[in-house]
Design an enzyme around this catalytic site. Structure first.
Site, PDB file in Angstrom:
ATOM      1  N   LEU A   1       0.800  -1.382  -0.088  1.00  0.00           N
ATOM      2  CA  LEU A   1       0.028   0.046  -0.146  1.00  0.00           C
ATOM      3  C   LEU A   1       0.804   1.218   0.082  1.00  0.00           C
ATOM      4  O   LEU A   1       0.835   2.126  -0.695  1.00  0.00           O
ATOM      5  CB  LEU A   1      -0.780   0.012   1.244  1.00  0.00           C
ATOM      6  CG  LEU A   1      -1.670   1.058   1.394  1.00  0.00           C
ATOM      7  CD1 LEU A   1      -2.810   1.456   0.371  1.00  0.00           C
ATOM      8  CD2 LEU A   1      -2.439   1.091   2.802  1.00  0.00           C
TER       9      LEU A   1
ATOM     10  N   GLY B   1      18.434  -0.201  34.492  1.00  0.00           N
ATOM     11  CA  GLY B   1      19.572   0.472  34.767  1.00  0.00           C
ATOM     12  C   GLY B   1      20.445   0.189  33.492  1.00  0.00           C
ATOM     13  O   GLY B   1      20.178  -0.368  32.485  1.00  0.00           O
TER      14      GLY B   1
ATOM     15  N   ARG C   1      18.251  -8.251  41.528  1.00  0.00           N
ATOM     16  CA  ARG C   1      19.305  -7.055  41.587  1.00  0.00           C
ATOM     17  C   ARG C   1      19.413  -6.459  43.032  1.00  0.00           C
ATOM     18  O   ARG C   1      18.360  -6.090  43.553  1.00  0.00           O
ATOM     19  CB  ARG C   1      19.167  -6.204  40.468  1.00  0.00           C
ATOM     20  CG  ARG C   1      19.892  -5.049  40.598  1.00  0.00           C
ATOM     21  CD  ARG C   1      21.219  -5.032  40.392  1.00  0.00           C
ATOM     22  NE  ARG C   1      22.186  -3.863  40.085  1.00  0.00           N
ATOM     23  CZ  ARG C   1      23.202  -3.688  39.772  1.00  0.00           C
ATOM     24  NH1 ARG C   1      23.916  -4.823  39.695  1.00  0.00           N
ATOM     25  NH2 ARG C   1      23.790  -2.594  39.859  1.00  0.00           N
TER      26      ARG C   1
ATOM     27  N   GLU D   1       0.995   0.897  10.191  1.00  0.00           N
ATOM     28  CA  GLU D   1      -0.273   0.457  10.195  1.00  0.00           C
ATOM     29  C   GLU D   1      -1.145   1.754  10.586  1.00  0.00           C
ATOM     30  O   GLU D   1      -2.063   1.394  11.252  1.00  0.00           O
ATOM     31  CB  GLU D   1      -0.643  -0.844  10.630  1.00  0.00           C
ATOM     32  CG  GLU D   1       0.411  -1.814  10.238  1.00  0.00           C
ATOM     33  CD  GLU D   1      -0.380  -3.207  10.045  1.00  0.00           C
ATOM     34  OE1 GLU D   1      -1.347  -3.375  10.252  1.00  0.00           O
ATOM     35  OE2 GLU D   1       0.350  -4.228   9.865  1.00  0.00           O
ATOM     36  N   GLY D   2      -0.722   3.010  10.372  1.00  0.00           N
ATOM     37  CA  GLY D   2      -1.290   4.200  10.782  1.00  0.00           C
ATOM     38  C   GLY D   2      -0.673   4.403  11.897  1.00  0.00           C
ATOM     39  O   GLY D   2      -0.653   3.932  13.199  1.00  0.00           O
ATOM     40  N   THR D   3      -0.112   5.751  11.896  1.00  0.00           N
ATOM     41  CA  THR D   3       0.418   6.534  12.944  1.00  0.00           C
ATOM     42  C   THR D   3      -0.462   6.835  14.099  1.00  0.00           C
ATOM     43  O   THR D   3      -1.694   6.736  13.849  1.00  0.00           O
ATOM     44  CB  THR D   3       1.250   7.748  12.660  1.00  0.00           C
ATOM     45  OG1 THR D   3      -0.036   8.972  11.969  1.00  0.00           O
ATOM     46  CG2 THR D   3       1.954   7.729  11.540  1.00  0.00           C
TER      47      THR D   3
HETATM   48  N1  COS Z   1     -13.431  -0.805   5.929  1.00  0.00           N
HETATM   49  C1  COS Z   1     -13.982  -0.673   4.718  1.00  0.00           C
HETATM   50  N2  COS Z   1     -14.148   0.393   4.213  1.00  0.00           N
HETATM   51  C2  COS Z   1     -13.720   1.641   4.785  1.00  0.00           C
HETATM   52  C3  COS Z   1     -13.095   1.537   5.885  1.00  0.00           C
HETATM   53  C4  COS Z   1     -13.006   0.442   6.490  1.00  0.00           C
HETATM   54  N3  COS Z   1     -12.410   0.224   7.790  1.00  0.00           N
HETATM   55  N4  COS Z   1     -12.826   2.863   6.326  1.00  0.00           N
HETATM   56  C5  COS Z   1     -13.231   3.594   5.261  1.00  0.00           C
HETATM   57  N5  COS Z   1     -13.905   3.033   4.376  1.00  0.00           N
HETATM   58  C6  COS Z   1     -14.493   3.324   3.006  1.00  0.00           C
HETATM   59  C7  COS Z   1     -15.624   4.385   3.469  1.00  0.00           C
HETATM   60  O1  COS Z   1     -16.751   3.809   3.514  1.00  0.00           O
HETATM   61  C8  COS Z   1     -15.343   5.078   2.215  1.00  0.00           C
HETATM   62  O2  COS Z   1     -16.410   4.690   1.104  1.00  0.00           O
HETATM   63  P1  COS Z   1     -17.103   5.389  -0.215  1.00  0.00           P
HETATM   64  O3  COS Z   1     -15.869   5.784  -0.895  1.00  0.00           O
HETATM   65  O4  COS Z   1     -17.787   4.550  -0.572  1.00  0.00           O
HETATM   66  O5  COS Z   1     -17.544   6.489   0.732  1.00  0.00           O
HETATM   67  C9  COS Z   1     -13.989   5.213   1.816  1.00  0.00           C
HETATM   68  O6  COS Z   1     -13.402   3.811   2.275  1.00  0.00           O
HETATM   69  C10 COS Z   1     -13.137   6.287   2.185  1.00  0.00           C
HETATM   70  O7  COS Z   1     -13.171   6.379   3.289  1.00  0.00           O
HETATM   71  P2  COS Z   1     -12.709   7.391   4.235  1.00  0.00           P
HETATM   72  O8  COS Z   1     -13.421   8.877   3.888  1.00  0.00           O
HETATM   73  O9  COS Z   1     -12.431   7.254   5.778  1.00  0.00           O
HETATM   74  O10 COS Z   1     -11.197   7.976   3.797  1.00  0.00           O
HETATM   75  P3  COS Z   1     -10.272   8.825   4.172  1.00  0.00           P
HETATM   76  O11 COS Z   1      -9.451   9.296   2.827  1.00  0.00           O
HETATM   77  O12 COS Z   1     -10.642   9.883   4.988  1.00  0.00           O
HETATM   78  O13 COS Z   1      -9.232   7.981   4.974  1.00  0.00           O
HETATM   79  C11 COS Z   1      -7.476   7.987   6.584  1.00  0.00           C
HETATM   80  C12 COS Z   1      -8.472   8.679   5.671  1.00  0.00           C
HETATM   81  C13 COS Z   1      -6.474   8.356   7.207  1.00  0.00           C
HETATM   82  C14 COS Z   1      -8.500   7.162   7.711  1.00  0.00           C
HETATM   83  C15 COS Z   1      -7.009   6.585   5.765  1.00  0.00           C
HETATM   84  O14 COS Z   1      -6.122   7.062   4.555  1.00  0.00           O
HETATM   85  C16 COS Z   1      -5.867   5.812   6.696  1.00  0.00           C
HETATM   86  O15 COS Z   1      -6.126   5.091   7.441  1.00  0.00           O
HETATM   87  N6  COS Z   1      -4.573   6.231   6.360  1.00  0.00           N
HETATM   88  C17 COS Z   1      -3.481   5.253   7.133  1.00  0.00           C
HETATM   89  C18 COS Z   1      -3.026   4.524   6.145  1.00  0.00           C
HETATM   90  C19 COS Z   1      -2.173   3.584   6.857  1.00  0.00           C
HETATM   91  O16 COS Z   1      -2.389   3.132   7.987  1.00  0.00           O
HETATM   92  N7  COS Z   1      -1.063   3.268   6.207  1.00  0.00           N
HETATM   93  C20 COS Z   1      -0.238   2.351   6.748  1.00  0.00           C
HETATM   94  C21 COS Z   1      -0.062   1.237   5.975  1.00  0.00           C
HETATM   95  S1  COS Z   1       1.355   0.197   6.661  1.00  0.00           S
HETATM   96  S2  COS Z   1       0.566  -1.557   6.217  1.00  0.00           S
END
Ligand code: COS
Length: 386
Positions: free
Chosen positions: A125, A339, A268, A363-365
């Site tokens: 991703l 220590g 210790r 997996e998301g900060t």
């Molecule tokens: N499961 C299924 N669908 C989901 C979902 C979930 N948990 N969360 C969101 N969706 C869907 C929403 O329903 C929405 O659908 P529609 O297009 O039909 O409206 C779509 O996905 C977009 O969702 P959302 O509006 O929440 O998207 P955002 O762009 O606002 O999301 C965040 C922003 C920050 C939440 C997202 O980009 C994210 O989690 N970023 C971090 C990514 C990450 O963790 N990366 C690390 C990877 S390391 S493996």
């Protein structure tokens, strides 16, 4: 409300604990020192059924519930976060995505091989220019007569060098934003798929982390999870499972910090008595116990909701946020209890601190988790572009 584990869950937990004590802990330090991705140990983990714990038995998995899966991940996380990362990626990011979004044929083709460890998988991703803003990824998927061609690059991909199958998220139509994304099942065994080991990491030295270049990578017409435009949802739903797994692994780090600190402080001796008898040492241990228990209960709540099939994205973010921050605090504090002895790798606490640092990033900060929780509570989306 029932906080008792079932007899089966107790058994799963104790056998995961035994396995960790017997097989994982003794190799963790050497593997970290040698930057060795231990495929032999991964095979043993697979044999235990830990690579596909939540995958139904008909697809080669162990068919366990999420609470049991969390217990396994906690125990392995206590032993070695690098190995725990293999389980989290393979089970939560790769298998759970195929299970939820794959066709029957895809499930039968991929899941048994992933659960048995014959194949490893990775989750493509993140890119050099897109991390938290996952929807902005630039890898391009172009349709051809025989399927798709992918071009782009991926970054920070666990198991990218060893995976046989890669879930690659790519944009099919930039005009559509996140609704143009698709998730492809890519055979890594082709020239255009070029992984490169990322070196000089702070921790997780025994984990395989890759930067991947995709150059005219070919994908068959049926090798997509879900439909065109489902890619973002595939990613988010897989992260709902992945974040749970990271959180459970961090409970294991917390627990390891408690156990190591209790043991060390009882042995210790300073000022003529074990340091465990000093109130300031006990205060540090008590706070570690507090954070461990709170994290574990949050993980169990998220697992409970998953097992019931109820929405759990917010609760999973709460568990991930709390457990990863708690584990970071516990690892740092456990070194304080040890220590100078905690500053070298004679004790696992040194490795805990280096390995835990990434868990509030990947997996998301923690900031992303807070904004997911904040959005759920306020109804206001902080992610809207300015
Ligand atoms: N499961 C299924 N669908 C989901 C979902 C979930 N948990 N969360 C969101 N969706 C869907 C929403 O329903 C929405 O659908 P529609 O297009 O039909 O409206 C779509 O996905 C977009 O969702 P959302 O509006 O929440 O998207 P955002 O762009 O606002 O999301 C965040 C922003 C920050 C939440 C997202 O980009 C994210 O989690 N970023 C971090 C990514 C990450 O963790 N990366 C690390 C990877 S390391 S493996």
């Amino acid at each position: 409300m029932d906080f008792d584990l079932t007899d089966e869950q107790e058994l799963i937990r104790s056998s995961a604990r035994d396995f960790t004590d017997r097989e994982v802990i003794e190799r963790a330090r050497e593997n970290a020192r040698n930057h060795h991705f231990d495929l032999e140990l991964v095979r043993k983990v697979a044999k235990q059924g830990y690579l596909g714990a939540i995958v139904p038995q008909e697809y080669g998995g162990a068919g366990l519930d999420y609470i049991s899966y969390g217990l396994i991940v906690e125990e392995i996380g206590r032993g070695d976060s690098a190995l725990r990362t293999v389980i989290s990626v393979q089970t939560s990011l790769v298998c759970s995505a195929i299970l939820k979004w794959g066709s029957e044929e895809q499930k039968r083709h991929y899941l048994p091989k992933l659960c048995s460890g014959e194949w490893l998988g990775c989750f493509g991703l993140t890119e050099p220019e897109s991390g938290s803003d996952a929807a902005s990824l630039r890898t391009r998927a172009t349709r051809t007569d025989s399927g798709w061609v992918l071009n782009g690059s991926k970054m920070w991909i666990s198991m990218g060098n060893h995976a046989k199958v890669a879930l690659i998220f790519a944009q099919t139509d930039p005009e559509k934003g996140h609704r143009g994304l698709a998730c492809f099942l890519v055979d890594t065994d082709q020239d255009g798929f070029q992984p490169q080991e990322i070196e000089h990491k702070m921790g997780l030295h025994a984990s395989d982390t890759a930067a991947i270049s995709l150059d005219e990578v070919k994908v068959g017409p049926d090798e997509m999870l879900g439909q065109i435009g489902d890619g973002f949802k595939v990613a988010m739903s897989a992260l709902d499972s992945g974040r749970y797994s990271v959180a459970a692994g961090c409970v294991g780090i917390c627990q390891g910090c408690v156990e190591e600190s209790v043991r060390y402080s009882q042995e210790r001796v300073q000022f003529g008595r074990p340091i465990a008898s000093f109130q300031l040492i006990q205060a540090m241990i008590a706070d570690m116990v507090l954070k461990t228990d709170a994290s574990r209960l949050l993980v169990w709540r998220a697992g409970f909701l998953k097992d019931k099939g109820r929405p759990n994205t917010t609760e999973t973010s709460i568990a991930k946020l709390h457990a990863t921050e708690a584990a970071q605090w516990c690892a740092n504090t456990a070194i304080q209890v040890h220590g100078g002895a905690g500053y070298v790798d004679d004790h696992p606490v040194e490795r805990y601190l280096r390995d835990v640092r990434v868990t509030t990033l990947y997996e998301g900060t923690s900031q992303i988790q807070r904004l997911i929780i904040g959005r759920a509570k306020t109804g206001i989306n902080a992610f809207v572009p300015q």
